[in-house]
Scaffold this motif. Structure first.
Motif, PDB file in Angstrom:
ATOM      1  N   LYS A 185       2.521  24.384  56.827  1.00  0.00           N
ATOM      2  CA  LYS A 185       3.178  23.174  56.325  1.00  0.00           C
ATOM      3  C   LYS A 185       3.379  22.118  57.423  1.00  0.00           C
ATOM      4  CE  LYS A 185       7.928  22.393  54.878  1.00  0.00           C
ATOM      5  NZ  LYS A 185       8.820  22.459  56.007  1.00  0.00           N
ATOM      6  N   ASP A 186       3.872  22.532  58.608  1.00  0.00           N
ATOM      7  CA  ASP A 186       4.181  21.561  59.660  1.00  0.00           C
ATOM      8  C   ASP A 186       2.943  20.806  60.122  1.00  0.00           C
ATOM      9  OD1 ASP A 186       6.637  22.570  59.390  1.00  0.00           O
ATOM     10  OD2 ASP A 186       6.704  23.626  61.316  1.00  0.00           O
ATOM     11  N   LYS A 195      -0.665  14.192  57.870  1.00  0.00           N
ATOM     12  CA  LYS A 195      -0.282  13.142  56.908  1.00  0.00           C
ATOM     13  C   LYS A 195       0.221  11.901  57.648  1.00  0.00           C
ATOM     14  CE  LYS A 195       2.226  14.400  53.124  1.00  0.00           C
ATOM     15  NZ  LYS A 195       2.942  15.271  52.177  1.00  0.00           N
ATOM     16  N   GLU A 196       0.956  12.126  58.732  1.00  0.00           N
ATOM     17  CA  GLU A 196       1.450  10.977  59.520  1.00  0.00           C
ATOM     18  C   GLU A 196       0.287  10.204  60.134  1.00  0.00           C
ATOM     19  OE1 GLU A 196       4.258  12.460  62.404  1.00  0.00           O
ATOM     20  OE2 GLU A 196       5.515  13.203  60.759  1.00  0.00           O
ATOM     21  N   VAL A 204       3.911  20.537  50.021  1.00  0.00           N
ATOM     22  CA  VAL A 204       3.736  19.281  50.756  1.00  0.00           C
ATOM     23  C   VAL A 204       2.396  18.612  50.408  1.00  0.00           C
ATOM     24  CG1 VAL A 204       5.276  19.869  52.672  1.00  0.00           C
ATOM     25  CG2 VAL A 204       2.834  20.456  52.842  1.00  0.00           C
ATOM     26  N   GLU A 262       1.996  18.190  57.594  1.00  0.00           N
ATOM     27  CA  GLU A 262       2.861  17.002  57.677  1.00  0.00           C
ATOM     28  C   GLU A 262       2.429  16.103  58.841  1.00  0.00           C
ATOM     29  OE1 GLU A 262       6.547  19.125  57.508  1.00  0.00           O
ATOM     30  OE2 GLU A 262       6.901  18.466  55.438  1.00  0.00           O
TER      31      GLU A 262
END
Ligand code: 13P
Ligand code: SF4
Length: 302
Positions: free
Chosen positions: A93-94, A100-101, A121, A97
């Protein structure tokens, strides 16, 4: 006194208003007793639509978790807790993310062979049979595709007008097949053998295919063909259904076998139904978010 395990399973199933779902890769004896046998997409659909109180999932954990996420009011069981898909452990997950940024306009399309946290996510899930429809229909030209780089690169080839950012994950069972193995098999079984390849295989292998698709897609393709010889480049569990539906056709394989899919036995299913053992639970917040991604998959697969 010895018990007839199949009869006991059928009895318990009835008493508990349970259904048994099985993936094409699991052992024959499980496909034989299942109410429904299918590919990942089909199983996610029948689980959701069923009126049963209990789903016993003969497959791997991400499949049972997806069933629970789509039907939080049903009790879902995975008869062996060791049935884990290696690819589903590859995306975290991390890290998603973080990507995605870096690509704020991109949508995350997540192969169902992933954890519930990763689904939570993601914008939408896909299966191998629905991936092309999902990426075609999603309202974005830029896609972050996780975790399977092979399925992701297949999607990119088929939909060149989309920009697909790949994650570096794969299924080791499919990824280790080489073009030399396929060419050697064609040499051995005759060049007229039709080659069926799962999109989790590498491009060099997909390029030799007569048909590329999900397990369910392969079964439909074989039935639609007059040819009687097929080289099946996926897990050997699929032979059960292929032979049942096509008794006069010949199937050759590369002996691929996913250990996690073979771990479950009739005994496990019996104990699971008898003792209601190995229930699947998903954190409530994760369930709500992951539901959106799985529901979007059903919505966009057209
Ligand atoms: P299917 O959706 O084609 O059944 O694939 C599931 C899977 O895990 C393939 O390795
Ligand atoms: Fe996962 Fe590969 Fe097994 Fe499919 S064959 S369940 S992708 S490890």
């Amino acid at each position: 006194m010895s018990i007839n395990i199949k009869d006991e399973i059928l009895k318990l199933k009835e008493e508990r208003n349970a259904i048994i779902l099985a993936h094409y890769y699991v052992n024959d004896e499980l496909q034989e007793i299942a109410d429904y046998v299918g590919d990942s997409y089909f199983l996610s659909k029948v689980g959701r639509e069923s009126n049963a109180d209990i789903i016993v999932f003969c497959g791997v954990k991400f499949m049972a978790e997806s069933a629970k996420i789509l039907s939080p009011n049903k009790r879902v069981f995975l008869p062996s807790e060791k049935a884990l898909c290696g690819m589903a452990l590859m995306a975290k997950k991390d890290s998603i993310e973080k990507i995605k940024e870096e690509h704020p306009k991109a949508k995350v399309v997540c192969y169902v062979n992933s954890s519930s946290e990763v689904k939570a996510v993601s914008d939408v899930c896909c299966t191998s049979s629905s991936a092309l429809n999902i990426v075609k229909n999603i309202e974005s030209d830029e896609i972050i595709f996780v975790p399977d780089r092979n399925l992701g690169s297949y999607v990119q080839e088929q939909l060149p007008y989309k920009k697909v950012i790949l994650w570096d994950g794969c299924c080791h069972i499919h990824d280790r097949v080489t073009k030399e193995q396929v060419l050697a098999a064609k040499e051995k079984y005759g060049n007229d053998v039709k080659v069926l390849v799962h999109p989790e295989c590498r491009k060099e292998v997909r390029d030799l295919a007569d048909f590329i698709g999900s397990t369910g897609g392969m079964i439909k393709y074989v039935s639609s063909q007059k040819t009687d010889k097929f080289l099946v480049v996926t897990d050997i569990g699929i032979l059960y259904k292929l032979k049942e539906e096509n008794p006069n056709k010949k199937f050759f394989t590369l002996d691929m076998a996913c250990p996690s899919m073979k771990i479950m036995t009739l005994e496990d299913v019996y104990v699971c139904l008898r003792d209601l053992k190995n229930e699947i639970f998903v954190d409530e917040e994760v369930q709500k978010e992951a539901y959106k991604a799985l529901n979007n998959m059903h919505r966009l697969n057209k």
